[in-house]
Design a protein around this motif. Structure first.
Motif, mmCIF file in Angstrom:
data_model
loop_
_atom_site.group_PDB
_atom_site.id
_atom_site.type_symbol
_atom_site.label_atom_id
_atom_site.label_comp_id
_atom_site.label_asym_id
_atom_site.label_seq_id
_atom_site.Cartn_x
_atom_site.Cartn_y
_atom_site.Cartn_z
ATOM 1 N N UNK A 109 22.025 -44.182 34.529
ATOM 2 C CA UNK A 109 22.057 -45.604 34.887
ATOM 3 C C UNK A 109 20.991 -45.954 35.914
ATOM 4 N N UNK A 110 20.896 -45.187 36.985
ATOM 5 C CA UNK A 110 19.925 -45.508 38.040
ATOM 6 C C UNK A 110 18.488 -45.406 37.517
ATOM 7 N N UNK A 111 18.112 -44.306 36.842
ATOM 8 C CA UNK A 111 16.754 -44.288 36.281
ATOM 9 C C UNK A 111 16.506 -45.424 35.280
ATOM 10 N N UNK A 112 17.541 -45.806 34.510
ATOM 11 C CA UNK A 112 17.376 -46.905 33.551
ATOM 12 C C UNK A 112 17.085 -48.215 34.277
ATOM 13 N N UNK B 47 37.981 -50.282 29.396
ATOM 14 C CA UNK B 47 37.116 -49.089 29.353
ATOM 15 C C UNK B 47 36.138 -49.201 28.188
ATOM 16 N N UNK B 48 36.620 -49.623 27.035
ATOM 17 C CA UNK B 48 35.736 -49.780 25.875
ATOM 18 C C UNK B 48 34.678 -50.852 26.141
ATOM 19 N N UNK B 49 35.057 -51.924 26.795
ATOM 20 C CA UNK B 49 34.078 -52.982 27.111
ATOM 21 C C UNK B 49 32.991 -52.473 28.039
ATOM 22 N N UNK B 50 33.402 -51.704 29.058
ATOM 23 C CA UNK B 50 32.411 -51.142 29.990
ATOM 24 C C UNK B 50 31.493 -50.183 29.239
ATOM 25 N N UNK B 51 32.074 -49.337 28.397
ATOM 26 C CA UNK B 51 31.253 -48.413 27.606
ATOM 27 C C UNK B 51 30.299 -49.170 26.682
ATOM 28 N N UNK B 52 30.797 -50.225 26.049
ATOM 29 C CA UNK B 52 29.952 -51.022 25.158
ATOM 30 C C UNK B 52 28.839 -51.722 25.938
ATOM 31 N N UNK B 53 29.155 -52.184 27.127
ATOM 32 C CA UNK B 53 28.133 -52.803 27.976
ATOM 33 C C UNK B 53 27.021 -51.801 28.259
ATOM 34 N N UNK B 54 27.416 -50.583 28.648
ATOM 35 C CA UNK B 54 26.450 -49.535 28.956
ATOM 36 C C UNK B 54 25.570 -49.225 27.742
ATOM 37 N N UNK B 55 26.194 -49.004 26.599
ATOM 38 C CA UNK B 55 25.423 -48.668 25.394
ATOM 39 C C UNK B 55 24.508 -49.814 24.968
ATOM 40 N N UNK B 56 25.018 -51.028 25.030
ATOM 41 C CA UNK B 56 24.201 -52.191 24.665
ATOM 42 C C UNK B 56 22.996 -52.308 25.590
ATOM 43 N N UNK B 57 23.249 -52.153 26.884
ATOM 44 C CA UNK B 57 22.160 -52.256 27.855
ATOM 45 C C UNK B 57 21.143 -51.147 27.634
ATOM 46 N N UNK B 58 21.615 -49.921 27.536
ATOM 47 C CA UNK B 58 20.699 -48.782 27.452
ATOM 48 C C UNK B 58 19.871 -48.825 26.167
ATOM 49 N N UNK B 59 20.523 -49.051 25.025
ATOM 50 C CA UNK B 59 19.776 -49.107 23.766
ATOM 51 C C UNK B 59 18.855 -50.319 23.718
ATOM 52 N N UNK B 60 19.314 -51.448 24.247
ATOM 53 C CA UNK B 60 18.451 -52.627 24.323
ATOM 54 C C UNK B 60 17.244 -52.380 25.213
ATOM 55 N N UNK B 61 17.486 -51.703 26.333
ATOM 56 C CA UNK B 61 16.390 -51.378 27.250
ATOM 57 C C UNK B 61 15.355 -50.495 26.562
ATOM 58 N N UNK B 62 15.808 -49.498 25.818
ATOM 59 C CA UNK B 62 14.874 -48.612 25.123
ATOM 60 C C UNK B 62 14.053 -49.413 24.100
ATOM 61 N N UNK B 63 14.704 -50.336 23.386
ATOM 62 C CA UNK B 63 13.975 -51.184 22.440
ATOM 63 C C UNK B 63 12.958 -52.072 23.139
ATOM 64 N N UNK C 209 13.748 -50.341 33.846
ATOM 65 C CA UNK C 209 13.827 -51.753 33.492
ATOM 66 C C UNK C 209 12.971 -52.587 34.435
ATOM 67 N N UNK C 210 13.148 -52.386 35.723
ATOM 68 C CA UNK C 210 12.400 -53.170 36.712
ATOM 69 C C UNK C 210 10.900 -52.896 36.625
ATOM 70 N N UNK C 211 10.514 -51.621 36.528
ATOM 71 C CA UNK C 211 9.081 -51.309 36.530
ATOM 72 C C UNK C 211 8.381 -51.809 35.264
ATOM 73 N N UNK D 297 16.065 -58.079 23.177
ATOM 74 C CA UNK D 297 16.372 -56.665 23.000
ATOM 75 C C UNK D 297 17.671 -56.248 23.693
ATOM 76 N N UNK D 298 17.883 -56.765 24.883
ATOM 77 C CA UNK D 298 19.095 -56.424 25.638
ATOM 78 C C UNK D 298 20.124 -57.517 25.375
ATOM 79 N N UNK D 299 21.023 -57.238 24.467
ATOM 80 C CA UNK D 299 22.043 -58.203 24.049
ATOM 81 C C UNK D 299 23.392 -57.691 24.540
ATOM 82 N N UNK D 300 23.987 -58.431 25.443
ATOM 83 C CA UNK D 300 25.266 -58.039 26.043
ATOM 84 C C UNK D 300 26.323 -59.040 25.612
#
Length: 194
Positions: free
Chosen positions: A77-80, A122-138, A84-86, A108-111
């Motif tokens: 999370x922290x490196x992501x 818990x599922x919502x938090x996990x989905x938020x994380x996955x959506x953010x991370x995969x969107x960030x990579x895109x 994102x910022x850089x 790309x980052x669709x939350x």
């Protein structure tokens, strides 16, 4: 146009078809998207709540080893956030200088999964994380692709597993004349990004 360009063109058409089909699914599951916000009817929301797993049961059913791996899942999370910022700052400062259109993070980052009432907290938090991370990579991939198109638009000699959105504009590997004669034009070929 060579065979590679033809195939890349077909991929573009198929990706557009896929986006259309994904939008058409809205009717099947009774939701609309208005100003980037998902809307369900109150009846659908009530029906969804019946399918939500209790968080205690969800954790218990996950098992010991899944729970044990959670810190490792969340470590990036922290490196992501730094990435994102850089990357955002990089394109803010450099893209205007190069004449490259900026990449919109929101494309790309669709939350939006927090709107699904059949997911527990818990599922919502996990989905938020996955959506953010995969969107960030895109998002990062598209920024890198536009940068590569400007600085080094040459296809690789060896096949790559997955090509990015700008690859079709690149010169064939070994095409020295095409590269020298067409580089200035390719550096400005971003009309399809709008």
């Amino acid at each position: 146009m060579n065979r590679i360009d033809e195939i890349l063109g077909k991929i573009d058409v198929l990706e557009k078809d896929l986006r259309t089909e994904l939008r058409d699914v809205q009717n099947k599951f009774y939701y609309t998207v208005q100003e980037r916000k998902v809307r369900f009817s109150s009846e659908v929301k009530a029906a969804h709540k019946k399918f939500a797993a209790k968080w205690f049961d969800y954790v218990y059913d996950s098992g010991f080893w899944v729970i044990l791996t959670m810190p490792f899942i969340w470590m990036p999370v922290v490196p992501a956030l730094i990435l994102d910022f850089t990357v955002w700052l990089y394109q803010l400062m450099c893209f205007p200088v190069y004449g490259i259109p900026r990449v919109k993070r929101r494309d790309y980052i669709v939350l939006d999964r927090h709107s699904l009432k059949y997911l527990n907290l818990i599922e919502r938090v996990n989905c938020f994380y996955c959506s953010y991370f995969n969107g960030l990579i895109g998002f990062v991939r598209e920024v890198a692709a536009r940068t590569e198109q400007y600085w080094c638009p040459i296809r690789h000699a060896r096949p790559v597993k997955s090509v990015h959105s700008r690859y079709r504009h690149f010169f064939q590997y070994g095409d020295a004349e095409g590269y020298r004669n067409g580089l200035a034009e390719v550096r400005e070929t971003f009309d399809d990004t709008k």
